[in-house]
Design an enzyme around this catalytic site. Sequence first.
Site, mmCIF file in Angstrom:
data_model
loop_
_atom_site.group_PDB
_atom_site.id
_atom_site.type_symbol
_atom_site.label_atom_id
_atom_site.label_comp_id
_atom_site.label_asym_id
_atom_site.label_seq_id
_atom_site.Cartn_x
_atom_site.Cartn_y
_atom_site.Cartn_z
ATOM 1 N N HIS A 51 0.670 -1.227 -0.134
ATOM 2 C CA HIS A 51 0.042 -0.151 0.088
ATOM 3 C C HIS A 51 0.888 1.308 0.007
ATOM 4 O O HIS A 51 1.961 1.246 0.547
ATOM 5 C CB HIS A 51 -0.847 -0.127 1.194
ATOM 6 C CG HIS A 51 -1.947 -0.819 1.212
ATOM 7 N ND1 HIS A 51 -3.196 -0.959 0.196
ATOM 8 C CD2 HIS A 51 -2.213 -2.025 1.688
ATOM 9 C CE1 HIS A 51 -3.925 -1.992 0.264
ATOM 10 N NE2 HIS A 51 -3.560 -2.862 1.081
ATOM 11 N N SER A 337 -4.877 -5.803 7.722
ATOM 12 C CA SER A 337 -4.179 -5.179 6.513
ATOM 13 C C SER A 337 -3.652 -4.010 7.121
ATOM 14 O O SER A 337 -4.404 -3.313 8.152
ATOM 15 C CB SER A 337 -5.223 -5.008 5.636
ATOM 16 O OG SER A 337 -4.795 -4.395 4.413
HETATM 17 C C1 LIG Z 1 -8.424 -10.380 2.632
HETATM 18 C C2 LIG Z 1 -7.332 -9.812 3.007
HETATM 19 C C3 LIG Z 1 -6.587 -9.044 1.955
HETATM 20 C C4 LIG Z 1 -5.454 -8.424 2.521
HETATM 21 N N1 LIG Z 1 -4.784 -7.660 1.737
HETATM 22 C C5 LIG Z 1 -3.520 -7.089 2.036
HETATM 23 C C6 LIG Z 1 -2.815 -6.328 0.946
HETATM 24 O O1 LIG Z 1 -3.343 -6.313 -0.036
HETATM 25 N N2 LIG Z 1 -1.550 -5.717 1.526
HETATM 26 C C7 LIG Z 1 -1.370 -5.727 2.831
HETATM 27 O O2 LIG Z 1 -0.414 -5.092 3.371
HETATM 28 N N3 LIG Z 1 -1.757 -6.650 3.780
HETATM 29 C C8 LIG Z 1 -2.995 -7.239 3.343
HETATM 30 N N4 LIG Z 1 -3.672 -7.959 4.030
HETATM 31 C C9 LIG Z 1 -2.965 -8.259 5.382
HETATM 32 C C10 LIG Z 1 -2.066 -9.210 5.391
HETATM 33 O O3 LIG Z 1 -2.452 -10.445 4.539
HETATM 34 C C11 LIG Z 1 -1.824 -9.917 6.888
HETATM 35 O O4 LIG Z 1 -1.674 -8.525 7.639
HETATM 36 C C12 LIG Z 1 -0.667 -10.598 6.971
HETATM 37 O O5 LIG Z 1 -0.567 -11.817 5.955
HETATM 38 C C13 LIG Z 1 -0.623 -11.365 8.363
HETATM 39 O O6 LIG Z 1 0.558 -12.218 8.451
HETATM 40 P P1 LIG Z 1 0.848 -13.021 9.698
HETATM 41 O O7 LIG Z 1 2.059 -13.452 9.597
HETATM 42 O O8 LIG Z 1 0.356 -12.111 11.067
HETATM 43 O O9 LIG Z 1 -0.527 -14.134 9.787
HETATM 44 P P2 LIG Z 1 -0.421 -15.360 9.152
HETATM 45 O O10 LIG Z 1 0.108 -15.495 7.532
HETATM 46 O O11 LIG Z 1 -1.876 -16.098 9.084
HETATM 47 O O12 LIG Z 1 0.591 -16.420 9.909
HETATM 48 C C14 LIG Z 1 0.315 -16.934 11.131
HETATM 49 C C15 LIG Z 1 0.895 -18.497 10.909
HETATM 50 O O13 LIG Z 1 0.955 -18.891 12.355
HETATM 51 C C16 LIG Z 1 0.672 -20.239 12.234
HETATM 52 N N5 LIG Z 1 0.339 -20.573 13.492
HETATM 53 C C17 LIG Z 1 -0.831 -20.448 14.113
HETATM 54 N N6 LIG Z 1 -0.976 -21.120 15.252
HETATM 55 C C18 LIG Z 1 0.006 -21.732 15.489
HETATM 56 C C19 LIG Z 1 0.682 -22.840 16.591
HETATM 57 N N7 LIG Z 1 -0.069 -23.004 17.462
HETATM 58 N N8 LIG Z 1 1.761 -23.167 16.427
HETATM 59 C C20 LIG Z 1 2.611 -22.795 15.180
HETATM 60 N N9 LIG Z 1 2.100 -22.243 14.309
HETATM 61 C C21 LIG Z 1 0.983 -21.683 14.290
HETATM 62 C C22 LIG Z 1 -0.488 -20.220 11.111
HETATM 63 O O14 LIG Z 1 -0.449 -21.596 10.778
HETATM 64 C C23 LIG Z 1 0.200 -19.285 9.996
HETATM 65 O O15 LIG Z 1 1.231 -19.787 9.082
HETATM 66 C C24 LIG Z 1 -4.784 -8.499 3.821
HETATM 67 C C25 LIG Z 1 -5.347 -9.620 4.690
HETATM 68 C C26 LIG Z 1 -6.811 -10.201 4.197
HETATM 69 C C27 LIG Z 1 -7.324 -11.172 4.905
#
Ligand SMILES: Cc1cc2nc3c(=O)[nH]c(=O)nc-3n(C[C@H](O)[C@H](O)[C@H](O)COP(=O)(O)OP(=O)(O)OC[C@H]3O[C@@H](n4cnc5c(N)ncnc54)[C@H](O)[C@@H]3O)c2cc1C
Lengths: 489, 422
Positions: A51, A337
Amino acid sequence: MKKFDVVIIGGGVVGCAIARELSRYNLKIALVEKETELGSGTSKANTGLVHSGVNVDNTTLKGRLNLQANPLFDRLTFELNIPFVRNGSLVIAQNREDRQALLRDLDEARKNGVKDVRWLSREELLGKEPAINPDSLGAIYAPSGGIICPFEYTLALGQNAHKNGVVFFLGNRVLKILQEKDRVLGVETERGRLIAPYVVNAAGVFADEFDSAVDVPGIKTRRGQYLVYDRDYPVQINNTIFPRPTEVSKGIIVTPTVHGNLMIGPNAEEVEGKDSLETTAAGINEVIKGAQKLVPDIDTSAVIRMFSGLRAVASSDFVIKSTKKPRGLVLAAGIQSPGLTAAPVIGKLVVELIEELGLGLSPKSSFQAERPSPIRVGDLDYEERAKLVEKDNNYGQVVCRCEGITRGEIRDAILAPLGAVTIDGIKRRTRAASGRCQSGFCGPRLVELLKEFASISPLEATLRGGASRILKYRSKELLFKAGEKVEDL
Amino acid sequence: MKTYEIDVLVVGGGPAGLGAAIKARENGARKVLVLERDFEPGGILNQCIHNGFGLQYFSAELTGTEYAGRFIRRAGQTGVEIQTDTMVLDVKPSREVITSSAKYGLQRFQAKSIVLAMGCRERTRDAIQIYGSRPSGIFTAGTAQRFTNIEGFIPGRQVVVLGSGDIGLIMARRMKLEGCEVQGVYELLPYTNGLSRNVVQCLNDFSIPLYLQQTVTSIYGGERIAGVTTQKVDKKQNPLPGTEEYVPCDTLLLSVGLIPENELSRKAGVRIDSRTGGPLVDQNRMTTVPGIFACGNVVQVHDLADDVTVESEIAGLAAAGFAEEEPPGKKARVLVGNGLRYVVPQEIELSRNREEPLLLFMRAELPRRKVNIVISQGGMEKLKFPQPFIKPGEIIALSVTSEMLGELEIDQDIELKVEGGG
Ligand SMILES: Cc1cc2nc3c(=O)[nH]c(=O)nc-3n(C[C@H](O)[C@H](O)[C@H](O)COP(=O)(O)OP(=O)(O)OC[C@H]3O[C@@H](n4cnc5c(N)ncnc54)[C@H](O)[C@@H]3O)c2cc1C
Ligand SMILES: Cc1cc2nc3c(=O)[nH]c(=O)nc-3n(C[C@H](O)[C@H](O)[C@H](O)COP(=O)(O)OP(=O)(O)OC[C@H]3O[C@@H](n4cnc5c(N)ncnc54)[C@H](O)[C@@H]3O)c2cc1C
C-alpha cells in the site's frame, strides 16, 4: 531439549520478517509453524498489495508502519529477488461526496509524505485506465503503490532467515507458552519443548489460543473473498483501483497481480471460526458488483479461481508489544491489513522490543541479505533458454502447460531450503497448476515429482498437508477388500 | 538454436495429429514431423481403456488405446517422424515453430505448412463457480481417469459426478467397477450432455442414478471433501431455494465441458470462432492464416474419435498440397441459423473440390425429434436433410454430395438451420 535465544511462533509473513530481522544478530533463533509449508495462513490469501499510504490514519500504529514500510520495498525485493512492481494505485471518486472526502485525504497523504501523490481529473484518469467507469469524477493517484506475490515474499523472507541460521520447525504446532514465575521459559510443541527466554507470538488468527498467553486480546476473523481471471481476459488494467475506503476496509479492489492476472476482491464479512475459508454466492456476488462499479466490463467469463482469506482482527489496530506478564513474550498479533506491507518494519520493531526486554544484540558479520533468485525459465529469451537447457535438461521439459513451468523449476522448488512438500507448495512457489486448467494436466505429474524428489509416495501426497490427500487407494484395492471395511487412512 | 526445415509440421500427437500426419505423408509430403508434449503419442486416447472406438472408421470395436495404437503403427510404416517429450512453445504466422524438450533441447522449425492438433482441456470448478471450501478430492473427470487408468490410483471411494459429459459418464462406470460407491450423476440441463449409448451403457446398466436439472452448489470439508450440497434448478438454471440436499462424498468428479486448447493458435494469429472456441476453418481445415491448418478437438469438441480421424485426414491432405504461391479462392461464409450452436467449417470455397462430398459438422441447440436441417442461400431454401432425432450432446454430420453441391451458388454465403420437429 533444544535451547534458543528466541522462539517465534508462526511462519506467516510477520513471523518470517521477524526471523529475518533477528537473524542479523548473533542469536539462536527458532521458528515454529504448525503447517508443513510456510505462508499457509493469511499470508497466502490476500490482495498482495504494497500500500502507498494513501487513506491511512497516521495516529494508528498500522498507519505509521505502512508509511515507513512502503519506501523499503525496492531494496527489500531486490535483496530477496522477488517480483515487485510499483504499478500505482488509484482511489476513485464515484460521486461528489467521494470527491470531497478524497481531496481531503489527498492533503493528508501529502502531509504524510506519500511519494508523488496527486489528483487526476476525470480525463486524466480515463486516459490512464480506459476500462474505468466513465462516470468517475477523478482519483487520487499514488505511483508508489505496488504489487507483490505474497507467497513468494513470505517464503523468501523465510529462506533468507534460514540461510542466516534460523532453525525452522515446520508441521509442528505450539501447544503452550511455557512460563515460570511470570517469566517465559519457551514453548511446548507437538514434538517436544523448545527452551528460550524470549518468545514472539506471530500466530495470526490463532494468536489468542495459547493457554498461558495472557494479555492477548481475543481475535475475530473477518473474511474476504476473491476472483482471479485468466491472463488472456480482455478486461485489463494496470494500476490498482480502489473505491473510497469504508470504516472497516479499503473496499473491493480491482488489481493486476504481479503475474499478470486480473484479480478482484475482497469483501469484508465477520465469520465464526478460524478456518472459515469458504467462498459463498453472496460474497462472490458482492465482489463482482463492487468491482463492476469501478470497472463496468468485468464479468465472470474467464474466472480461473475463487478463494478467500481471513483478516485477524484484535482491535482496530495492530497489537505489537511486550507483555507485562509473563516477561519475555512479545506479541505481533492482530496483524490485519496492511500487514503484508508493514511486515519488514514489524520485524524491526519486534527486534527493538526484545532488546528492551534485555536481550543483548550484536550484529552478525556473516549476515547475507541476498536470497538468490530461483530460475524462472519463462523470463528467459529463447537463446538463453536453449543454453540453460544444454546445461541442465530438466529445464527443457515443460510440466505445467498453462504456465509453462518446467521439471527443473519444480525440482528446484522441492529441493530448495524449506522446499515444497505439498501440491499447493509447488504451486505457490512455481505457479505450476495455477493457470487455467488448475492442475487438470499437470496434477498427476506433480504427484510423481513429489515422489521423485521428496520421496513422498503418491498415496501420501497432499494438497496442503494434514488429511488433504490427493489419492486414497491403489486401483483394485477396494475390490480385493470387498466385503471388508476398508480403513480410511 | 538450429533451424530444421519441415514440409508438414503437426502440433500434438493425439488421433488428430497422427491422422493428419499419415495422410500428409501418403499424399506426397516428404518430411512430416509430429511434435508431442507427452512421453507417448496417442493423446487423450491413452487413458481411454474402455471400448467403443473405431465402430465407424474401422468397423471394429476397439478401446481408445487400441485405436491410437493403429495410428501410431501406421505412422511408423508411412515414415512419419514423431518427436515426443517436446512442448511447442510458439507458432508464428510465418510458420516458424519453437519447441522445448529435455531430450532435444530448444529447437526451431520452419515448416511449409502446419497442422494444429492440440486437443482440448476440461472446464474446472472455478470456471463454473461452485462455492464452498477448497478441500482435496475434487477432480475433473479426465484427470481422475488418468490417475485411475494410467497411474494406478483411485481418488476415493464415495463419488459424486457433476455433469453428464461423456467423460463423466465413463468415469461414473469406471469408479463403480473399481468398487466405489457412486452417489449419482448430476446434470444442470433437462437432458444429458453425453452420447445416448454412454447413458445406457455407463449409468443404466450399472444402476447409477442420473439427476437431471440438479447441480452442486456448495462444497464442504476442511482438508478432504466431505460432501456437497445439491440443488434443483429452474428453467433458467437458477438453483431453487428449499431444494438443497446434502450428499456425503470423498470425491467430486467434474464433467462440465471441454474447451479447445488454443493458446498456440492465438499466438499464430489465427481467428477463433467464439461459438466453437476453436480456429475458424474452411472445408480443408485451413485457418485464417494461410498454411496453418487445424483438426480434432482443437477445432471443435468431438464426441467420437472416428470423427476426429475423418477431420484429420481432410487437414492432412490439404496441408500436404498447400502451396503458398497459389492465390486463395473466394470463400463463402457458413452462417449459423436457428436451432444450431455452431457449424464447422465456418467458411467454404465452393469453387474447389467439387467432386468430393462436403462434410458439415454441427451441434444442435436443444434436443428435438423429426426435424429438417435446411441449407439456404440468400433466403432461398436449397437443400434439406431430415433427422429423426438431434441433441446437443451428439454431433450432427452432414455429407453434401457433389450433385447437391451443384445446387449451390458459388459465391454466396450459405445458412444452416433447424426446421420443424418438437
Ligand atoms: C482479505 C485480506 C486482504 C489483505 N490484503 C492485504 C494487502 O493487499 N496488503 C497488505 O499489506 N496486507 C493485506 N492483508 C493483510 C495481510 O495479509 C496480513 O496482515 C498478513 O498476512 C498477516 O501475516 P501473519 O504472519 O500475521 O499471519 P499468518 O500469515 O496467518 O501467519 C500466522 C501463522 O501462524 C501459524 N500458527 C498459528 N497457530 C500456530 C501454532 N499454535 N503453532 C505454530 N504455528 C501456528 C499459522 O499456521 C500461520 O502460518 C490482507 C488480509 C486479508 C485477510
Ligand atoms: C476422457 C475422454 C473419453 C473419450 N471417450 C471416447 C469414446 O468412448 N469413444 C470415442 O469415439 N471417443 C471418445 N473420446 C473422444 C476422443 O478421444 C477425442 O475426441 C480425441 O482423442 C481427440 O483427439 P485430438 O487428437 O484432437 O486430441 P487429444 O487426444 O487430446 O490430443 C492432443 C495432443 O496434443 C498434445 N499437445 C497439446 N498441446 C501441445 C503442445 N503445445 N506441444 C506439443 N503437444 C501438445 C497433447 O499432449 C495431446 O497428446 C473421449 C475423449 C475423452 C477426453
